[in-house]
Design a protein around this motif. Structure first.
Motif, PDB file in Angstrom:
ATOM      1  N   UNK A 185       0.762  -1.149  -0.074  1.00 19.35           N
ATOM      2  CA  UNK A 185      -0.004  -0.014   0.026  1.00 19.35           C
ATOM      3  C   UNK A 185       0.939   1.079   0.031  1.00 19.35           C
ATOM      4  N   UNK A 186       0.701   2.169  -0.791  1.00 16.00           N
ATOM      5  CA  UNK A 186       1.347   3.432  -1.171  1.00 16.00           C
ATOM      6  C   UNK A 186       0.335   4.437  -1.090  1.00 16.00           C
ATOM      7  N   UNK A 187       0.739   5.512  -0.313  1.00 14.91           N
ATOM      8  CA  UNK A 187      -0.408   6.866  -0.208  1.00 14.91           C
ATOM      9  C   UNK A 187      -0.363   7.660  -1.598  1.00 14.91           C
ATOM     10  N   UNK A 213      -3.218   1.154   8.620  1.00 16.86           N
ATOM     11  CA  UNK A 213      -2.192   0.376   8.150  1.00 16.86           C
ATOM     12  C   UNK A 213      -1.084   0.222   9.252  1.00 16.86           C
ATOM     13  N   UNK A 214      -1.502   1.032  10.565  1.00 15.95           N
ATOM     14  CA  UNK A 214      -0.857   0.678  11.849  1.00 15.95           C
ATOM     15  C   UNK A 214      -0.785  -0.617  12.256  1.00 15.95           C
ATOM     16  N   UNK A 215      -2.073  -1.253  11.898  1.00 11.39           N
ATOM     17  CA  UNK A 215      -2.574  -2.485  12.449  1.00 11.39           C
ATOM     18  C   UNK A 215      -1.907  -3.835  11.306  1.00 11.39           C
ATOM     19  N   UNK A 218       3.958  -4.440   9.447  1.00 12.10           N
ATOM     20  CA  UNK A 218       4.767  -4.462  10.559  1.00 12.10           C
ATOM     21  C   UNK A 218       5.574  -3.139  10.824  1.00 12.10           C
ATOM     22  N   UNK A 219       5.682  -2.389   9.755  1.00 10.33           N
ATOM     23  CA  UNK A 219       6.414  -1.104  10.086  1.00 10.33           C
ATOM     24  C   UNK A 219       5.374   0.020  10.495  1.00 10.33           C
ATOM     25  N   UNK A 220       4.209  -0.189  10.624  1.00 10.54           N
ATOM     26  CA  UNK A 220       3.148   0.623  11.093  1.00 10.54           C
ATOM     27  C   UNK A 220       2.812   1.718  10.427  1.00 10.54           C
ATOM     28  N   UNK A 221       2.921   1.590   9.037  1.00  9.70           N
ATOM     29  CA  UNK A 221       2.484   2.770   8.443  1.00  9.70           C
ATOM     30  C   UNK A 221       2.407   2.540   6.792  1.00  9.70           C
ATOM     31  N   UNK A 222       1.533   3.233   6.080  1.00  9.21           N
ATOM     32  CA  UNK A 222       1.580   3.106   4.634  1.00  9.21           C
ATOM     33  C   UNK A 222       2.678   3.737   3.926  1.00  9.21           C
ATOM     34  N   UNK A 223       3.168   3.097   2.789  1.00  5.05           N
ATOM     35  CA  UNK A 223       4.407   3.559   2.117  1.00  5.05           C
ATOM     36  C   UNK A 223       4.050   4.912   1.601  1.00  5.05           C
ATOM     37  N   UNK A 224       5.063   5.625   1.200  1.00  4.94           N
ATOM     38  CA  UNK A 224       5.282   7.110   0.574  1.00  4.94           C
ATOM     39  C   UNK A 224       5.610   6.811  -1.106  1.00  4.94           C
ATOM     40  N   UNK A 254       4.865  -6.174   5.010  1.00  2.03           N
ATOM     41  CA  UNK A 254       3.450  -6.661   4.917  1.00  2.03           C
ATOM     42  C   UNK A 254       3.460  -8.189   4.433  1.00  2.03           C
ATOM     43  N   UNK A 255       4.261  -8.527   3.348  1.00  4.38           N
ATOM     44  CA  UNK A 255       4.314  -9.814   2.825  1.00  4.38           C
ATOM     45  C   UNK A 255       5.016 -10.825   3.917  1.00  4.38           C
ATOM     46  N   UNK A 256       5.422 -10.118   4.670  1.00  2.28           N
ATOM     47  CA  UNK A 256       6.377 -11.205   5.701  1.00  2.28           C
ATOM     48  C   UNK A 256       5.597 -12.087   6.493  1.00  2.28           C
ATOM     49  N   UNK A 257       4.179 -11.490   6.645  1.00  7.09           N
ATOM     50  CA  UNK A 257       3.140 -12.375   7.696  1.00  7.09           C
ATOM     51  C   UNK A 257       2.286 -11.352   8.218  1.00  7.09           C
ATOM     52  N   UNK A 258       1.433 -12.201   9.007  1.00  7.58           N
ATOM     53  CA  UNK A 258       0.505 -11.229   9.792  1.00  7.58           C
ATOM     54  C   UNK A 258       0.761 -11.319  11.503  1.00  7.58           C
ATOM     55  N   UNK A 259       0.709 -10.175  12.099  1.00  7.69           N
ATOM     56  CA  UNK A 259       0.969  -9.898  13.242  1.00  7.69           C
ATOM     57  C   UNK A 259      -0.084 -10.237  14.212  1.00  7.69           C
TER      58      UNK A 259
END
Length: 261
Positions: A185-187, A213-215, A218-224, A254-259
């Motif tokens: 996801x990119x903003x 995207x915080x949820x 893993x990095x807690x944000x949408x991409x730029x 995100x692709x690494x897995x689900x937290x």
């Protein structure tokens, strides 16, 4: 010295979003850029801002072969050659598989998949004539994993990864490297259409996006978009001189897995 000094790069979907950031970054790194889009006012304004010695805008519907031929002509008349291509243009449609009209599916295929195919088919001979070059295709992290409601989009992006690998094999001997970026996801207005709504408070939109995207990421944000542009720069520059045929995921993990936390 910039990383792209004296190089001429065609960028599609360049009027806004990722394409705009790629155009700005490439120009800052010394490239002359040909900006292709169907958003003529925005594309022409960006080309004017970057300057005539650096940029040209051309109306480019990536699904039309004639438009691609015209873009190549514009690039060669303005700058004499083409050294690189960034196939960035794309559209996104959300729909369930069984609810997707054939017309909608074909529209996404025409822009995303056929557009990338025609770009490579048309521009690669020019890269070869210039003594080699690079192609960066914009795929998606959905090319490598599933996501509900994205049948048409994911199908086209998986096809782009496949075409990237085949093209890399065929063109390596001609001095042409072909890679793909796979953003999560990119903003941008494509993933966040609320950006284009004048009646929506941008601060409220940003807050809502951040919460989602915080949820998920893993990095807690949408991409730029400028972060994706930096990856495209890496794959276009000599920094990636021994890399071809690869999909590069840029998704904040995100692709690494689900937290579960």
């Amino acid at each position: 010295m910039g990383k792209l000094d004296r190089r001429v790069v065609v960028i599609t979907g360049a009027a806004r979003g990722q394409g705009e950031q790629e155009a700005r970054l490439f120009a800052a790194e010394g490239a002359r850029v040909v900006l292709g889009d169907v958003l003529d006012d925005q594309g022409e304004a960006l080309a004017k801002e970057l300057g005539e010695s650096t940029a040209r805008y051309v109306h480019l519907d990536v699904s039309r072969e004639d438009d691609w031929s015209a873009a190549v002509t514009t690039a060669k008349r303005a700058f004499g050659k083409i050294d690189g291509l960034v196939n960035n243009a794309g559209i996104l449609r959300f729909n369930e598989l069984v609810s997707t009209p054939l017309e909608e599916f074909q529209q996404v295929v025409q822009v995303n998949q056929v557009g990338a195919f025609l770009g490579m088919k048309t521009v690669v001979p020019e890269l070869e004539a210039a003594g080699g070059g690079t192609v960066v295709n914009t795929a998606s992290y959905t090319a490598l994993t599933g996501m509900a409601l994205l049948t048409s989009y994911a199908a086209t992006k998986a096809a782009i990864v496949g075409m990237t690998r085949v093209a890399a094999m065929e063109l390596a001997g001609r001095g042409i490297r072909v890679n793909a970026v796979c953003p999560g996801a990119v903003d941008t207005p494509m993933t966040n259409p609320a950006q284009l709504d004048p009646d929506v408070d941008p601060a409220e939109v940003a807050q809502a996006v951040d919460e989602v995207y915080r949820k998920l990421v893993p990095m807690g944000r949408i991409g730029r978009p400028e972060e994706v542009a930096k990856l495209a720069l890496f794959l276009t520059s000599d920094d990636s001189s021994y890399i071809t045929g690869q999909p590069f995921v840029i998704d904040g993990g995100w692709l690494a897995g689900v937290s579960v936390l």
